[in-house]
Design an enzyme around this catalytic site. Structure first.
Site, PDB file in Angstrom:
ATOM      1  N   ASP A 195      -9.554   5.366  -0.033  1.00  0.00           N
ATOM      2  CA  ASP A 195      -8.757   4.247  -0.534  1.00  0.00           C
ATOM      3  C   ASP A 195      -9.498   2.977  -0.112  1.00  0.00           C
ATOM      4  O   ASP A 195      -9.409   2.546   1.040  1.00  0.00           O
ATOM      5  CB  ASP A 195      -7.354   4.313   0.070  1.00  0.00           C
ATOM      6  CG  ASP A 195      -6.503   3.112  -0.315  1.00  0.00           C
ATOM      7  OD1 ASP A 195      -7.047   2.131  -0.843  1.00  0.00           O
ATOM      8  OD2 ASP A 195      -5.282   3.152  -0.063  1.00  0.00           O
TER       9      ASP A 195
ATOM     10  N   LYS B 189      -7.511  -5.439  -5.159  1.00  0.00           N
ATOM     11  CA  LYS B 189      -7.809  -6.714  -4.504  1.00  0.00           C
ATOM     12  C   LYS B 189      -9.066  -7.417  -5.050  1.00  0.00           C
ATOM     13  O   LYS B 189      -8.982  -8.096  -6.056  1.00  0.00           O
ATOM     14  CB  LYS B 189      -7.876  -6.500  -2.986  1.00  0.00           C
ATOM     15  CG  LYS B 189      -6.515  -5.968  -2.438  1.00  0.00           C
ATOM     16  CD  LYS B 189      -6.415  -6.046  -0.951  1.00  0.00           C
ATOM     17  CE  LYS B 189      -5.202  -5.323  -0.386  1.00  0.00           C
ATOM     18  NZ  LYS B 189      -3.967  -6.095  -0.379  1.00  0.00           N
TER      19      LYS B 189
ATOM     20  N   TYR C 261      -2.086   3.001   4.839  1.00  0.00           N
ATOM     21  CA  TYR C 261      -1.142   2.616   3.785  1.00  0.00           C
ATOM     22  C   TYR C 261      -1.829   2.773   2.443  1.00  0.00           C
ATOM     23  O   TYR C 261      -2.937   2.261   2.243  1.00  0.00           O
ATOM     24  CB  TYR C 261      -0.718   1.163   4.000  1.00  0.00           C
ATOM     25  CG  TYR C 261       0.264   0.628   2.979  1.00  0.00           C
ATOM     26  CD1 TYR C 261       1.596   1.045   2.975  1.00  0.00           C
ATOM     27  CD2 TYR C 261      -0.142  -0.303   2.021  1.00  0.00           C
ATOM     28  CE1 TYR C 261       2.505   0.550   2.051  1.00  0.00           C
ATOM     29  CE2 TYR C 261       0.768  -0.810   1.093  1.00  0.00           C
ATOM     30  CZ  TYR C 261       2.081  -0.375   1.116  1.00  0.00           C
ATOM     31  OH  TYR C 261       2.976  -0.876   0.200  1.00  0.00           O
TER      32      TYR C 261
HETATM   33  N1  HOZ Z   1       0.625  -4.575   1.445  1.00  0.00           N
HETATM   34  C1  HOZ Z   1      -0.171  -5.748   1.456  1.00  0.00           C
HETATM   35  C2  HOZ Z   1      -0.725  -5.981   2.810  1.00  0.00           C
HETATM   36  N2  HOZ Z   1      -1.376  -4.871   3.375  1.00  0.00           N
HETATM   37  C3  HOZ Z   1       0.511  -6.928   0.828  1.00  0.00           C
HETATM   38  C4  HOZ Z   1       1.404  -7.742   1.652  1.00  0.00           C
HETATM   39  C5  HOZ Z   1       2.020  -8.912   0.866  1.00  0.00           C
HETATM   40  O1  HOZ Z   1       1.572  -9.254  -0.212  1.00  0.00           O
HETATM   41  O2  HOZ Z   1       2.978  -9.451   1.345  1.00  0.00           O
END
Ligand code: HOZ
Length: 432
Positions: free
Chosen positions: A244, A272, A149
Site C-alpha cells: 500500500d 495522494k 491503515y
Molecule cells: N486518513 C488520512 C490520514 N492518514 C486522512 C486524514 C484526513 O484527511 O483528515
C-alpha cells in the site's frame, strides 16, 4: 521566541457552526484535533509550504493535505495545467488520452506495475486490490499489520492505524464479524508472527498487505530484512504481496518504497501524490493479475469519476515536476535536517524521544524508542505530544494533529522554513 499567541476567533466560529452540520464538524476524523485538544484551524488558502487560516494566520505546513502536496501547495504549473484542462470540461465518464499519459508515467516509475486502474481514493484502491487478491488466488484470508491503515473499507478496520488509532477506537461497530474473520493481523516488523500465520492457515492466505514504510501509526520504517522476508514467505506460500503505497508512492522515491528498498510486490496501491491534490487512487501490478479486472476479466470494479481529466492533469503535472534532477536528494537532505534537529532538541531539553525520516516523510515520537511497531508507538507520551502540537501551532507550525500520523515535507520547504521550525521546537520543548 517566534510569533506566539494566535487569534483564531473566526476558526472557532466556523468550527462551532460545523458541529451541527457534519459529524464532529469534519469530513474526516483526524482533522478534528480530538487527540491533541483545542479547536481545529479552519483554512482559507494554501501556497507552497504555507497555509493561511480564516483569521489570517500563516503556518509552515507539514501535513501537506495528508501527502499529496509534495511539490508544495498550489504549484503554479499544476494550477496552470488545471486551468487549461478546466476549459475542456470537468468530467467525461469516458476514455481520455490523459489517462494513457498518467498510466504510462506510473507504469514506467513503479517497478511492480505493468498495468494500472485509476480510482478516486486510496480507500477505493485498497478495497479493489483486496478483491483482486482474493479473485486471483481463490483464497479468502489476508494478513495485515497492526497500526497499518488501508482506508476505511470493512475488512481493513481491524487493529487499524490513522484515525482509528488517533481516537483510540475499538474495531468499528457496523463491520460484520463475518467480514473481518478473514483478516489476520501481525505486529509490523515481526516476520516470525507472519510465518506462524502462514503455518496455521496453510493454502488459505490470499496475500499480505502492508504500508512498506508505515505512516498511519506515526512514521515507522521497515527493519532490515523485513520486506525481503515477506517477499520470500508470500512466494513460498503461493500468496500475493501487496504494498500500500498510498502515502509512500512517489514520496519515498519516485518509484516508491519498492524502488527505495528494491523489493517488488505483486500489486501496489497508490493515491495522494499521483492526484496532485485532486481525488485519485490507483491499483496496479503484474499484468496476469490485473487482467482479471473487468472488463478484461471477471473481477468487477467501476467508478463514474475514475480517470477524471482534472485529476489526471494534476497528477501528470505533479509527476513531471518530481522528475526534475535533484528533487529527491533535496527532499531527503532537508527532511533529515528536520528530523535530526527535532531529536537533538528533544535530547537537549530532556524529553525521551525518537525521530526518523526517509525522503519527504518523517516522524517524532515522545518515547525513547526504538519504535518498530504499533505497540512501541503507543508507548509515546500522548499528552506531551498534544502539548507540543499546540505549542508548535502557536508558533506558526502546522503538524498533523495526531501522534499516529507521519509528517510530510515538500520541495517548496526551504532551509529557512526548517530553521524556523526548529527554532519554534526549541522554544516549545523547553517549556513542555
Ligand atoms: N486518513 C488520512 C490520514 N492518514 C486522512 C486524514 C484526513 O484527511 O483528515
Amino acid at each position: 521566541m517566534v510569533n506566539t499567541t494566535i487569534k483564531t476567533t473566526k476558526s472557532q466560529e466556523i468550527f462551532a457552526a460545523a458541529q451541527n452540520l457534519m459529524p464532529g464538524g469534519v469530513n474526516s476524523p483526524v482533522r478534528a484535533f480530538k487527540s491533541v485538544g483545542g479547536q481545529p484551524i479552519v483554512f482559507d488558502h494554501v501556497k507552497g509550504a504555507y497555509i493561511w487560516d480564516v483569521d489570517g494566520n500563516q503556518y509552515i505546513d507539514y501535513v501537506g493535505t495528508w501527502g499529496p502536496a509534495i511539490c508544495g501547495h498550489a504549484h503554479p504549473e499544476v494550477i496552470a495545467a488545471l486551468h487549461e484542462a478546466l476549459e475542456k470540461g470537468t468530467s467525461f465518464g469516458a476514455p481520455c488520452v490523459l489517462e494513457n499519459v498518467l498510466a504510462e508515467m506510473v507504469i514506467d516509475a513503479v517497478p511492480s506495475i505493468e498495468m494500472v486502474r485509476f480510482v478516486n481514493s486510496g480507500t477505493e484502491a485498497c478495497m479493489a486490490v483486496l478483491r483482486l487478491m482474493r479473485a486471483f488466488t481463490g483464497r479468502e484470508k489476508i494478513i495485515k499489520f497492526e497500526g497499518c491503515y488501508h482506508g476505511h473499507a470493512d475488512m481493513f478496520l481491524v487493529k487499524a492505524g490513522s484515525g482509528v488509532a488517533t481516537l483510540g477506537l475499538p474495531d468499528s461497530p457496523g463491520v460484520p464479524k463475518s467480514v473481518t474473520s478473514s483478516t489476520l493481523t501481525a505486529p509490523f516488523n515481526d516476520l516470525e508472527a507472519v510465518k506462524a500465520l502462514f503455518e496455521e492457515n496453510r493454502d488459505q492466505i490470499a496475500g499480505v498487505i502492508l504500508e512498506p514504510v508505515v505512516g498511519n501509526a506515526g512514521f515507522i520504517p521497515p527493519d532490515t530484512g523485513f520486506l525481503e522476508g515477506l517477499r520470500e514467505l508470500t512466494q513460498e506460500h503461493g500468496a500475493l504481496l501487496v504494498f500500500d503505497e498510498v502515502m509512500t508512492g512517489f514520496r519515498i522515491a519516485y518509484g516508491g518504497a519498492q524502488e527505495k528498498f528494491g523489493i517488488t510486490p505483486d500489486l501496489t496501491t497508490l493515491g495522494k501524490v499521483i492526484g496532485g491534490g485532486l481525488p485519485v487512487g490507483a491499483y496496479g501490478g503484474r499484468q496476469d493479475i490485473m487482467s482479471m479486472v473487468a472488463p478484461a476479466g471477471p473481477m468487477y470494479q467501476a467508478g463514474t469519476l475514475s480517470g477524471n481529466p482534472l485529476a489526471m492533469t494534476a497528477g501528470i503535472k505533479t509527476l513531471e515536476l518530481l522528475q526534475k534532477a535533484g528533487t529527491y536528494e533535496y527532499l531527503e537532505q532537508m527532511t533529515k535536517k528536520l528530523a535530526n534537529g527535532l531529536l537533538q532538541i528533544a535530547q537537549e531539553t530532556g524529553h525521551p524521544a525518537c525521530s526518523d525520516s526517509i525522503s519527504a516523510m518523517f516522524g517524532l515520537f515522545f518515547t525513547a524508542g526504538p519504535v518498530h511497531n504499533y505497540e512501541d508507538a503507543k508507548k509515546s507520551d500522548l499528552a506531551k505530544f498534544a502539548r507540543f502540537h499546540r505549542g508548535m501551532l502557536e508558533h506558526g507550525i502546522y503538524l498533523a494533529p495526531s501522534q499516529f500520523e507521519a509528517g510530510f515535507t515538500s520541495f517548496a520547504h526551504t532551509e529557512e522554513d526548517i530553521d524556523r521550525t526548529l527554532e519554534a521546537a526549541k522554544d516549545v520543548m523547553s517549556q513542555l
